[in-house]
Scaffold this motif. Structure first.
Motif, PDB file in Angstrom:
ATOM      1  N   THR A  48       0.834  -1.226   0.006  1.00 26.95           N
ATOM      2  CA  THR A  48      -0.049   0.217  -0.035  1.00 26.95           C
ATOM      3  C   THR A  48       1.024   1.155   0.035  1.00 26.95           C
ATOM      4  N   ALA A  49       0.731   1.939  -1.156  1.00 32.60           N
ATOM      5  CA  ALA A  49       1.730   2.994  -1.436  1.00 32.60           C
ATOM      6  C   ALA A  49       0.851   4.306  -0.867  1.00 32.60           C
ATOM      7  N   LYS A  50       1.390   5.223  -0.129  1.00 31.70           N
ATOM      8  CA  LYS A  50       0.585   6.606   0.122  1.00 31.70           C
ATOM      9  C   LYS A  50       1.202   7.701  -0.469  1.00 31.70           C
ATOM     10  N   PRO A  51       1.039   7.949  -1.585  1.00 29.41           N
ATOM     11  CA  PRO A  51       1.825   9.085  -2.596  1.00 29.41           C
ATOM     12  C   PRO A  51       1.615  10.413  -1.700  1.00 29.41           C
ATOM     13  N   SER A  52       0.356  10.673  -1.018  1.00 25.35           N
ATOM     14  CA  SER A  52       0.146  11.834  -0.459  1.00 25.35           C
ATOM     15  C   SER A  52       0.930  12.188   0.728  1.00 25.35           C
ATOM     16  N   GLY A  53       1.601  10.963   1.336  1.00 23.01           N
ATOM     17  CA  GLY A  53       2.648  11.120   2.667  1.00 23.01           C
ATOM     18  C   GLY A  53       4.207  11.211   2.038  1.00 23.01           C
ATOM     19  N   HIS A  54       4.142  11.281   0.777  1.00 21.78           N
ATOM     20  CA  HIS A  54       5.751  11.062   0.116  1.00 21.78           C
ATOM     21  C   HIS A  54       6.024  12.670   0.464  1.00 21.78           C
ATOM     22  N   LEU A  55       7.474  12.666   0.889  1.00 24.61           N
ATOM     23  CA  LEU A  55       8.199  14.012   1.040  1.00 24.61           C
ATOM     24  C   LEU A  55       8.340  14.823   0.131  1.00 24.61           C
ATOM     25  N   PHE A  56       8.102  14.574  -1.361  1.00 26.80           N
ATOM     26  CA  PHE A  56       8.244  15.534  -2.180  1.00 26.80           C
ATOM     27  C   PHE A  56       6.710  16.010  -2.372  1.00 26.80           C
ATOM     28  N   PHE A  57       5.584  15.197  -2.238  1.00 26.80           N
ATOM     29  CA  PHE A  57       4.266  15.999  -2.288  1.00 26.80           C
ATOM     30  C   PHE A  57       4.251  16.808  -1.033  1.00 26.80           C
ATOM     31  N   ARG A  58       4.378  16.613   0.423  1.00 26.25           N
ATOM     32  CA  ARG A  58       4.451  17.350   1.210  1.00 26.25           C
ATOM     33  C   ARG A  58       5.114  18.520   0.982  1.00 26.25           C
ATOM     34  N   LYS A  59       6.365  18.749   0.550  1.00 25.49           N
ATOM     35  CA  LYS A  59       7.159  19.616   0.564  1.00 25.49           C
ATOM     36  C   LYS A  59       6.522  20.615  -0.629  1.00 25.49           C
ATOM     37  N   LEU A  60       6.053  20.025  -1.718  1.00 27.87           N
ATOM     38  CA  LEU A  60       5.624  20.776  -2.701  1.00 27.87           C
ATOM     39  C   LEU A  60       4.215  21.760  -2.273  1.00 27.87           C
ATOM     40  N   GLY A  61       3.537  21.083  -1.416  1.00 31.97           N
ATOM     41  CA  GLY A  61       2.220  21.840  -0.733  1.00 31.97           C
ATOM     42  C   GLY A  61       2.596  22.974  -0.126  1.00 31.97           C
ATOM     43  N   SER A  62       3.473  22.787   0.755  1.00 37.02           N
ATOM     44  CA  SER A  62       3.866  23.848   1.598  1.00 37.02           C
ATOM     45  C   SER A  62       4.673  25.026   0.871  1.00 37.02           C
ATOM     46  N   LEU A  63       5.425  24.489  -0.288  1.00 37.71           N
ATOM     47  CA  LEU A  63       6.162  25.450  -1.161  1.00 37.71           C
ATOM     48  C   LEU A  63       5.147  26.327  -2.107  1.00 37.71           C
ATOM     49  N   ILE A  64       3.968  25.798  -2.506  1.00 38.04           N
ATOM     50  CA  ILE A  64       3.098  26.542  -3.156  1.00 38.04           C
ATOM     51  C   ILE A  64       2.475  27.356  -2.369  1.00 38.04           C
ATOM     52  N   LYS A  65       2.191  27.130  -1.077  1.00 38.79           N
ATOM     53  CA  LYS A  65       1.349  27.738  -0.227  1.00 38.79           C
ATOM     54  C   LYS A  65       2.298  29.241   0.170  1.00 38.79           C
ATOM     55  N   ASN A  66       3.376  28.813   0.621  1.00 37.61           N
ATOM     56  CA  ASN A  66       4.461  29.938   1.017  1.00 37.61           C
ATOM     57  C   ASN A  66       4.653  30.819  -0.168  1.00 37.61           C
ATOM     58  N   THR A  67       4.846  30.259  -1.189  1.00 37.98           N
ATOM     59  CA  THR A  67       5.234  31.251  -2.456  1.00 37.98           C
ATOM     60  C   THR A  67       4.155  32.231  -2.828  1.00 37.98           C
ATOM     61  N   LEU A  68       2.847  31.498  -2.890  1.00 39.95           N
ATOM     62  CA  LEU A  68       1.704  32.266  -3.030  1.00 39.95           C
ATOM     63  C   LEU A  68       1.511  33.382  -2.085  1.00 39.95           C
ATOM     64  N   GLU A  69       1.580  33.150  -0.892  1.00 39.13           N
ATOM     65  CA  GLU A  69       1.672  34.205   0.358  1.00 39.13           C
ATOM     66  C   GLU A  69       2.618  35.325   0.045  1.00 39.13           C
ATOM     67  N   LYS A  70       3.715  34.783  -0.485  1.00 38.93           N
ATOM     68  CA  LYS A  70       4.692  35.897  -0.554  1.00 38.93           C
ATOM     69  C   LYS A  70       4.458  36.712  -1.830  1.00 38.93           C
ATOM     70  N   CYS A  71       3.934  35.958  -2.843  1.00 44.10           N
ATOM     71  CA  CYS A  71       3.675  36.752  -4.064  1.00 44.10           C
ATOM     72  C   CYS A  71       2.545  37.897  -3.786  1.00 44.10           C
ATOM     73  N   GLN A  72       1.506  37.462  -2.993  1.00 42.69           N
ATOM     74  CA  GLN A  72       0.475  38.139  -2.464  1.00 42.69           C
ATOM     75  C   GLN A  72       0.736  39.312  -1.755  1.00 42.69           C
ATOM     76  N   ARG A  73       1.786  39.269  -0.878  1.00 44.25           N
ATOM     77  CA  ARG A  73       2.163  39.895   0.101  1.00 44.25           C
ATOM     78  C   ARG A  73       3.197  41.120  -0.774  1.00 44.25           C
ATOM     79  N   GLU A  74       3.879  40.846  -1.663  1.00 46.96           N
ATOM     80  CA  GLU A  74       4.722  41.669  -2.410  1.00 46.96           C
ATOM     81  C   GLU A  74       4.081  42.303  -3.667  1.00 46.96           C
ATOM     82  N   ASN A  75       2.973  41.762  -3.958  1.00 56.44           N
ATOM     83  CA  ASN A  75       2.074  42.526  -4.931  1.00 56.44           C
ATOM     84  C   ASN A  75       1.434  43.844  -4.105  1.00 56.44           C
TER      85      ASN A  75
END
Length: 159
Positions: A48-75
């Motif tokens: 049973t593989a759990k791709p949502s628990g994979h390190l890349f997937f978890r890091k990508l979610g936080s990277l998207i969220k943090n970068t979007l917040e940064k862009c909105q703040r700077e804009n």
């Protein structure tokens, strides 16, 4: 791809387009997360593989969220750019960091490979071989093992 494209756009001071790219990335990430959770709950043979628990997937979610917040703040503070309604197009052909592929060509046939030579490899014309039939198992006779007793006088000395 939209996430990293958004980071590139932000670095080139195109904050409005970066926000739209990151919003698109967030939408696709949510869709992928739902599919990963559904895949993880699927019953069946195998591990049973759990791709949502994979390190890349978890890091990508936080990277998207943090970068979007940064862009909105700077804009809001610096750029004041309008967020487009349509997501920017991704450049699908990489123009850096990759080597051009060399087209593969089959080598020329040797003069020895004629149609007559190739016809000689016809397996339907092979002789009938009795060796392919399994041989009956022969009975294995038990062997008498010698009686081995430890000996004190082996001839070895420790000096």
């Amino acid at each position: 791809a939209y996430c990293y494209h958004g980071q590139t756009l932000l670095a080139s001071d195109k904050c409005g387009e970066a926000i739209r790219s990151l919003q698109e990335s967030e939408k696709f990430f949510a869709k992928a997360e739902a599919l990963c959770k559904e895949y993880g709950e699927t019953r069946g043979p195998g591990t049973t593989a759990k791709p949502s628990g994979h390190l890349f997937f978890r890091k990508l979610g936080s990277l998207i969220k943090n970068t979007l917040e940064k862009c909105q703040r700077e804009n809001g503070f610096i750029y004041f750019q309008k967020v487009p309604a349509e997501a920017p197009q991704l450049e699908l052909k990489a123009n850096y960091g990759l080597v051009e592929p060399v087209p593969f060509e089959f080598p020329a046939l040797n003069a020895h490979w004629t149609p007559e030579t190739l016809a000689a490899f016809d397996l339907t014309k092979r002789p009938k071989d009795d060796a392919a039939k399994p041989k009956p198992d022969e009975e294995v006779k038990p062997l008498k093992e010698p009686d081995i007793k430890p000996q004190k006088d082996s001839g070895c000395q420790i000096s």
